[in-house]
Structure formats: structure tokens, C-alpha cells
Design a protein around this motif. Structure first.
Motif, PDB file in Angstrom:
ATOM      1  N   ALA A   1       0.832  -1.208   0.000  1.00 12.90           N
ATOM      2  CA  ALA A   1       0.000   0.000   0.000  1.00 12.90           C
ATOM      3  C   ALA A   1       0.859   1.247   0.000  1.00 12.90           C
ATOM      4  O   ALA A   1       0.574   2.222  -0.710  1.00 12.90           O
ATOM      5  N   LEU A   2       1.932   1.231   0.795  1.00 11.79           N
ATOM      6  CA  LEU A   2       2.844   2.377   0.815  1.00 11.79           C
ATOM      7  C   LEU A   2       3.553   2.535  -0.523  1.00 11.79           C
ATOM      8  O   LEU A   2       3.724   3.658  -1.014  1.00 11.79           O
ATOM      9  N   ASP A   3       3.963   1.425  -1.125  1.00 12.17           N
ATOM     10  CA  ASP A   3       4.621   1.495  -2.432  1.00 12.17           C
ATOM     11  C   ASP A   3       3.694   2.115  -3.478  1.00 12.17           C
ATOM     12  O   ASP A   3       4.116   2.943  -4.296  1.00 12.17           O
TER      13      ASP A   3
ATOM     14  N   ASN B   1      -7.613   6.539   3.015  1.00 16.45           N
ATOM     15  CA  ASN B   1      -6.475   5.652   2.785  1.00 16.45           C
ATOM     16  C   ASN B   1      -5.300   6.053   3.688  1.00 16.45           C
ATOM     17  O   ASN B   1      -4.666   7.085   3.470  1.00 16.45           O
ATOM     18  N   PRO B   2      -4.971   5.247   4.711  1.00 24.30           N
ATOM     19  CA  PRO B   2      -3.882   5.624   5.620  1.00 24.30           C
ATOM     20  C   PRO B   2      -2.538   5.761   4.928  1.00 24.30           C
ATOM     21  O   PRO B   2      -1.719   6.604   5.326  1.00 24.30           O
TER      22      PRO B   2
ATOM     23  N   ALA C   1      -4.781  -3.838  -6.200  1.00 22.68           N
ATOM     24  CA  ALA C   1      -4.104  -3.987  -4.916  1.00 22.68           C
ATOM     25  C   ALA C   1      -4.074  -5.441  -4.460  1.00 22.68           C
ATOM     26  O   ALA C   1      -3.152  -5.858  -3.752  1.00 22.68           O
ATOM     27  N   ALA C   2      -5.076  -6.227  -4.868  1.00 14.71           N
ATOM     28  CA  ALA C   2      -5.173  -7.620  -4.423  1.00 14.71           C
ATOM     29  C   ALA C   2      -4.228  -8.557  -5.172  1.00 14.71           C
ATOM     30  O   ALA C   2      -4.037  -9.703  -4.754  1.00 14.71           O
ATOM     31  N   LEU C   3      -3.643  -8.103  -6.265  1.00 14.22           N
ATOM     32  CA  LEU C   3      -2.771  -8.973  -7.046  1.00 14.22           C
ATOM     33  C   LEU C   3      -1.449  -9.214  -6.324  1.00 14.22           C
ATOM     34  O   LEU C   3      -0.899  -8.322  -5.681  1.00 14.22           O
TER      35      LEU C   3
END
Length: 287
Positions: A24-26, A89-90, A243-245
Motif C-alpha cells: 500500500a505504501l509502495d 487511505n492511511p 491492490a489484491a494482485l
């Protein structure tokens, strides 16, 4: 009923870097580094102008992402103004906090939902939302919340993409996603492209003097050969299916879509840059 004390006591919580998923950060960092300068920065001045943001304004930026609009708003309002910025989105908020606006008031970053804004009534003179409204599950509810936190006479300004016909590159990416993953990966960002629907949403939320105008910008992506993996990684910040991949799934998808788009990319590459036009609607309303 007035909602002067609305506040989520957990929404101020800072999300430690160690608790945020690295992927998520990437994605948030790629979005900030590679997509914001090309796709979003060029629209900010027009958005702030439309919202009437000047020295001394009290501004809320909804769906602030990595803080693109909020930082420029802070520079405009100066020491006599204030800027708050909210996102669900954090990871985006963590990236936003790492790039403070120089010579500007401190921005109050807030984790929370656009559909239940944790602010009192009439708290702001201007509300902005760049490329966020189309993602909200309850668009009318979010717009009513924006109107609630505006002072009488305050203005909202929202920028949303026009349909794929006005954004052909992303239409191709969407079709490629449907072909290879079975999901229209770039449908949501362009799902509010109808001008009349956008105008109706603002009007039904209670805004007055609603105006929706069409705008077009030319954007230039450096390193066309890396465009597909860059755009897919950045888009994963807002597209759950991406994101789920897994890493291997994403790399395979990069290769297939790069192959599909290779001819188009070659035809639209000028002086080492991928050149594309992007179309958006700018919607403005007054409380």
C-alpha cells in the motif's frame, strides 16, 4: 438537526509505518512520485480558483490523497487561513505527511470518510475534491456532508474525469484489464463522466449556482517503456482489484498489457515522452 459536535475520536490516530502494508505504501509513493506531477498537478490552480481559495480562507480538501491540493491551498491561505485534509487511505495520508508545504500553515491531516465528515457545521469557507467524488459509494451523501461543513456562501469545487472517450489511453487500459483480469480496472476513475449527472448531484445536494465546465489538458509521461507498470502500481492505491494482485500476478499483467498497448504507445511517443490528452469536468456550487 445540526451536527456541531460530529467527530470520530479514532480518526486522529496516526497509522505507524510498521502497521501499513508495504504494498500500500509502495502504491501511494508511486502515485505521488509518478502520477501526481503529470496527471494531477496541472489542475490544482483551476480547482482552487473555482473554490474561491484566497488569503485567509478556511479550506477542507476531501479525498486529499498525498496532499497535492492541500499543500497548494496552504500556500494560498497564508498565516491567516487554515487547511484541513481528509482521506480514507492511511498510506496516502502517511505519504502526504512526509511532504509538508514550505512557508505555509500546518495542514491538519485527518483519517476519515467523506460520507461522515468529522467536522462541525459551517467550519469551512471552501471545500475541494480532486478526483475523489467518483469513488464514493454514496455520492449524494458525501456532497451533502460537504455542503454541511461549508459556511453560508462558501463554495465547493470538484474535479472528476470525463468518460473514456475523452481519455482514450485509459479506455485502452480499461479494456486490457477486462481482457486479462476479467475486471474493468479503470472503470471507477471515469465512472462519473456525464456532465448532466454531475450537475444533478450537486443540485440535489442543495448547492446553488451550480456550474460544470469541461476542460482538457495535454499530459506527458516520461519513459514510455515503463508507463504500464507505473500506472498499474500507482492505480492500485485506488483500485482494489489491482491492490489484491500478488507480485507475480502484477508482473504478468504488466507484460500482457504492455504488449497490447505497444503500438498505441509507439504512435503517441514524442521526444521520448508518451503524450496523451486528458479530459475532466470541473463542478462548482455555492451553499
Amino acid at each position: 438537526m445540526r451536527q456541531t459536535d460530529r467527530h470520530d475520536p479514532t480518526s486522529q490516530e496516526r497509522f505507524p509505518m510498521t502497521q501499513l502494508p508495504p504494498a500500500a505504501l509502495d502504491s501511494a509513493r508511486t502515485y505521488q512520485r509518478s502520477m501526481v506531477p503529470v496527471m494531477f498537478m496541472t489542475w490544482v490552480a483551476a480547482l482552487l480558483d473555482a473554490a474561491g481559495v484566497t488569503a485567509g480562507s478556511r479550506v477542507l480538501d476531501v479525498a486529499c490523497g498525498p496532499g497535492t491540493v492541500a499543500r497548494q491551498a496552504a500556500e494560498r491561505v497564508g498565516p491567516g487561513g487554515a487547511v484541513s485534509a481528509l482521506d480514507l487511505n492511511p498510506a496516502m495520508l502517511e505519504v502526504a505527511r512526509t511532504e509538508p508545504a514550505p512557508d505555509a500553515p500546518q495542514i491538519a491531516w485527518q483519517h476519515g470518510s467523506a460520507q461522515a465528515l468529522p467536522y462541525p457545521d459551517a467550519a469551512f469557507s471552501a471545500v475541494t475534491c480532486q478526483q475523489g467524488l467518483q469513488f464514493f459509494p454514496d455520492r449524494p451523501g458525501a456532497l451533502r456532508e460537504m455542503r454541511r461543513v461549508l459556511e453560508p456562501g462558501g463554495r465547493v469545487a470538484a474535479l472528476v474525469n470525463r468518460a473514456h472517450g475523452e481519455n482514450p489511453l485509459f479506455g485502452l487500459l480499461n479494456a486490457a484489464g477486462l481482457k486479462h483480469v476479467g475486471v474493468p480496472l479503470f472503470a471507477a476513475p471515469f465512472s462519473l463522466g456525464d456532465r448532466e449527472e454531475l450537475e444533478r448531484l450537486l443540485t440535489e445536494a442543495g448547492f446553488e449556482d451550480v456550474e460544470v465546465t469541461a476542460h482538457t489538458r495535454t499530459v506527458r509521461f516520461p519513459q514510455p517503456e515503463t508507463f504500464v507498470p507505473m500506472i498499474l502500481q500507482g492505480a492500485a492505491a485506488a483500485v482494489p482489484e489491482l491492490a489484491a494482485l500478488s507480485v507475480s500476478q502484477r508482473e504478468a499483467l504488466h507484460a500482457r498489457i504492455t504488449d497490447d498497448l505497444s503500438g498505441w504507445v509507439a504512435e503517441h511517443t514524442e521526444n521520448g515522452e508518451l503524450v496523451e490528452t486528458m479530459g475532466a469536468h470541473l463542478a462548482v456550487g455555492r451553499r
